[in-house]
Design an enzyme around this catalytic site. Sequence first.
Site, mmCIF file in Angstrom:
data_model
loop_
_atom_site.group_PDB
_atom_site.id
_atom_site.type_symbol
_atom_site.label_atom_id
_atom_site.label_comp_id
_atom_site.label_asym_id
_atom_site.label_seq_id
_atom_site.Cartn_x
_atom_site.Cartn_y
_atom_site.Cartn_z
ATOM 1 N N ASN A 1 9.484 36.784 9.798
ATOM 2 C CA ASN A 1 10.276 36.654 11.036
ATOM 3 C C ASN A 1 10.406 35.180 11.413
ATOM 4 O O ASN A 1 11.493 34.691 11.718
ATOM 5 C CB ASN A 1 9.608 37.387 12.212
ATOM 6 C CG ASN A 1 9.376 38.850 11.925
ATOM 7 O OD1 ASN A 1 9.990 39.407 11.023
ATOM 8 N ND2 ASN A 1 8.489 39.473 12.673
ATOM 9 N N ASP A 2 9.261 34.498 11.399
ATOM 10 C CA ASP A 2 9.291 33.075 11.745
ATOM 11 C C ASP A 2 9.684 32.206 10.559
ATOM 12 O O ASP A 2 10.397 31.213 10.724
ATOM 13 C CB ASP A 2 7.924 32.634 12.294
ATOM 14 C CG ASP A 2 7.783 32.970 13.767
ATOM 15 O OD1 ASP A 2 8.741 32.721 14.508
ATOM 16 O OD2 ASP A 2 6.735 33.497 14.161
ATOM 17 N N ARG B 1 -5.247 39.234 14.004
ATOM 18 C CA ARG B 1 -4.657 37.901 14.058
ATOM 19 C C ARG B 1 -5.071 37.223 15.354
ATOM 20 O O ARG B 1 -5.013 37.845 16.426
ATOM 21 C CB ARG B 1 -3.129 37.992 13.989
ATOM 22 C CG ARG B 1 -2.481 36.612 13.924
ATOM 23 C CD ARG B 1 -1.002 36.695 13.702
ATOM 24 N NE ARG B 1 -0.303 37.117 14.907
ATOM 25 C CZ ARG B 1 1.015 37.246 14.979
ATOM 26 N NH1 ARG B 1 1.756 37.017 13.901
ATOM 27 N NH2 ARG B 1 1.585 37.619 16.099
ATOM 28 N N ARG C 1 15.399 33.223 15.929
ATOM 29 C CA ARG C 1 15.391 34.660 15.647
ATOM 30 C C ARG C 1 15.915 35.505 16.797
ATOM 31 O O ARG C 1 16.230 36.676 16.619
ATOM 32 C CB ARG C 1 13.978 35.113 15.234
ATOM 33 C CG ARG C 1 12.941 35.062 16.316
ATOM 34 C CD ARG C 1 11.540 35.103 15.737
ATOM 35 N NE ARG C 1 10.852 36.366 15.981
ATOM 36 C CZ ARG C 1 9.560 36.575 15.717
ATOM 37 N NH1 ARG C 1 8.815 35.642 15.152
ATOM 38 N NH2 ARG C 1 9.010 37.720 15.969
ATOM 39 N N ARG D 1 -1.623 42.213 16.359
ATOM 40 C CA ARG D 1 -1.187 41.065 17.162
ATOM 41 C C ARG D 1 -2.006 41.036 18.456
ATOM 42 O O ARG D 1 -1.689 41.758 19.400
ATOM 43 C CB ARG D 1 0.294 41.196 17.507
ATOM 44 C CG ARG D 1 1.259 41.025 16.341
ATOM 45 C CD ARG D 1 2.685 41.166 16.851
ATOM 46 N NE ARG D 1 3.677 40.705 15.907
ATOM 47 C CZ ARG D 1 4.360 41.507 15.088
ATOM 48 N NH1 ARG D 1 4.139 42.801 15.085
ATOM 49 N NH2 ARG D 1 5.266 41.002 14.273
ATOM 50 N N GLU E 1 4.278 31.112 7.663
ATOM 51 C CA GLU E 1 5.497 31.308 8.452
ATOM 52 C C GLU E 1 6.139 29.977 8.849
ATOM 53 O O GLU E 1 7.198 29.945 9.451
ATOM 54 C CB GLU E 1 5.230 32.182 9.679
ATOM 55 C CG GLU E 1 4.046 31.767 10.520
ATOM 56 C CD GLU E 1 3.703 32.775 11.621
ATOM 57 O OE1 GLU E 1 4.527 33.636 11.936
ATOM 58 O OE2 GLU E 1 2.591 32.664 12.156
HETATM 59 C C1 PEP Z 1 6.321 36.851 11.651
HETATM 60 O O1 PEP Z 1 6.616 35.768 12.147
HETATM 61 O O2 PEP Z 1 6.918 37.342 10.657
HETATM 62 C C2 PEP Z 1 5.237 37.668 12.232
HETATM 63 C C3 PEP Z 1 4.818 38.779 11.657
HETATM 64 O O3 PEP Z 1 4.711 37.257 13.409
HETATM 65 P P1 PEP Z 1 5.395 37.490 14.840
HETATM 66 O O4 PEP Z 1 6.572 38.397 14.625
HETATM 67 O O5 PEP Z 1 4.334 38.089 15.690
HETATM 68 O O6 PEP Z 1 5.776 36.104 15.233
HETATM 69 MG MG MG Z 2 5.297 34.828 13.566
#
Ligand code: PEP
Ligand code: MG
Length: 572
Positions: A456-457, A333, A467, A297, A433
């Site tokens: 996650n997103d 990324r 989230r 990241r 995502e």
């Molecule tokens: C996600 O969204 O799952 C992801 C890996 O990116 P981040 O948590 O950095 O938004």
């Molecule tokens: Mg994300």
Amino acid sequence: MRQEFIGHGASRGTALGHARVRLPHVLDVVEEHVTEQAVPGEMQRLHTAIDSVRAEIHAMRERLHGALAHEVGEFLDLHTLLLDDPELLQGLDDLIRTGRYTADYALRLQRDRIAAVFQTMDDAYFRSRVDDIDQVIGRIHAALHRRDVGMHGVAGEILVTDNVAPAELAQLQAQGVLAIVTSAGSTLSHTAILARSLHMPLVVGAANVLQRVNDGDVLVVDGSNGLIVLEPGAADLRAYRARARDYARERKQLNRLRREPSRTLDGVDIKLYANAESREDVADAHALGAAGVGLYRTEFLFLQRHELPTEDEQFRAYRDVVLGMTGRMVTLRTLDLGADKADRTGLALRDEPNPALGLRGVRLSLARAGLLDTQLRAMLRASGYGALRILLPMICCREEIIAVRARLALAAQQLRDEGCEIAEHVPLGAMIEIPAAALALPTFIGDVDFLSIGTNDLVQYLLAADRNNDALGELYTPLHPAVIRLLRDVIRHARMHRKPVAVCGEIAGDTRFIALLLALGLEEFSLHPATLLEVRRTIRAHDLSALRAKAPRLLRARNREEIERWIARSGE
Ligand code: PEP
Ligand code: MG
């Protein structure tokens, strides 16, 4: 008296120590006055608290060392400046003297006054200073209530607070804080991700702790099950020692898996990549036998700064990750600032009415051409040192990939013209995502070299559930039939087109979800090194063909309970 609190275990590990309570930044203080005669005493009380915070920050500064010292030091210097600001001090004194307010209420009034001025500023950078004001005022307020205001030693303490920003975590660890308990927060937030990476036990969402726990109380905290015990008895101490022993024993057993393959019982090798943000993560990933870095990241290079990192700075950071992985694939990324990942460079637009749906991820990169080009050049230069691929966050449609690909080609050409040694081909991948990208995958699968599913997103956008919003409780969950079906479709489609596909959201590092993901056809996971060995152990205990045979039943599940039942039976 012994009391138990239960929160959500967000980062494993146990701790036993004194509590240090930091009250919420938004001061929930009622209007109270002191008598005329009490005014000098109240001012003295305030100044003693301010002096103690000043000394505390100074002591923290002295103790900083290691890779994060520079960034964290800047953050502390800024707080010292605010603390010494004549306007802040004068304003507080005036409020106590003329309004005869208590020091607590004077802090509250002064905070609101300053915040109001900052919030009207056009510049996002200046507006963001309110966070610092809140932190400084919060510290003074906490100091006002410390039983021993002169107590500066924080090593060995457990921080109890409302919430902690990701940037504060490293600072807290440098202070020697053993564990953190928060009344708010989520196990999937960036703070939780970073806590796992720092091996700092963290329990989030522990209701009532702030009202019931006082500075100096003894606590036992378990970051695995979210249990907090106030004033533990003999049985709790025995249990704590047993857990600490179990934890150490488990780590020893897990360590034996460092050199073992991530192979299922029926002999299929699963690729375990690492999510890495720091030099330590990269070293851990390598030592644990990760297949590579599946998610680096890069926004962590941009956080806590006042200016953008230069191309050279970025190049050196990326090159070091590549060198650290000694030829194993590194997935960098591009910048994903925005929403909950605030920064001080003013890049993310803080006054967006709905930042999660705003200018974040690849949208921000495409809107700021120079920013993207600098980052692509730095990444391409690092590709001369080992295997590297580039991942784009928040992809929504094909055009975004095409646009970045064109810029990448241009940057590569320029670098070659400049005589730089760069890889012949740098694969370009998309994060899946945003639900639209998942559903429209057939329209751009030919334009990407690989995919990484950001659950996650994806979960938050698919279920319209923030989230980081605890009030939503169980609504934010990957255990929803829509999530399961969408994951199945994306994985199936990618495999059909022979494009590597991984999951890099937090569920990839959570042993509860491994059987489910394997059943859906996933063979690549990207997860934080902290849980890599546990996930490897789980994979080695499963038979892939047996799990895949059970997938249809998983896809027929109508709700969370039925999915959970499937998971519970997946090992049978
Ligand atoms: C996600 O969204 O799952 C992801 C890996 O990116 P981040 O948590 O950095 O938004
Ligand atoms: Mg994300």
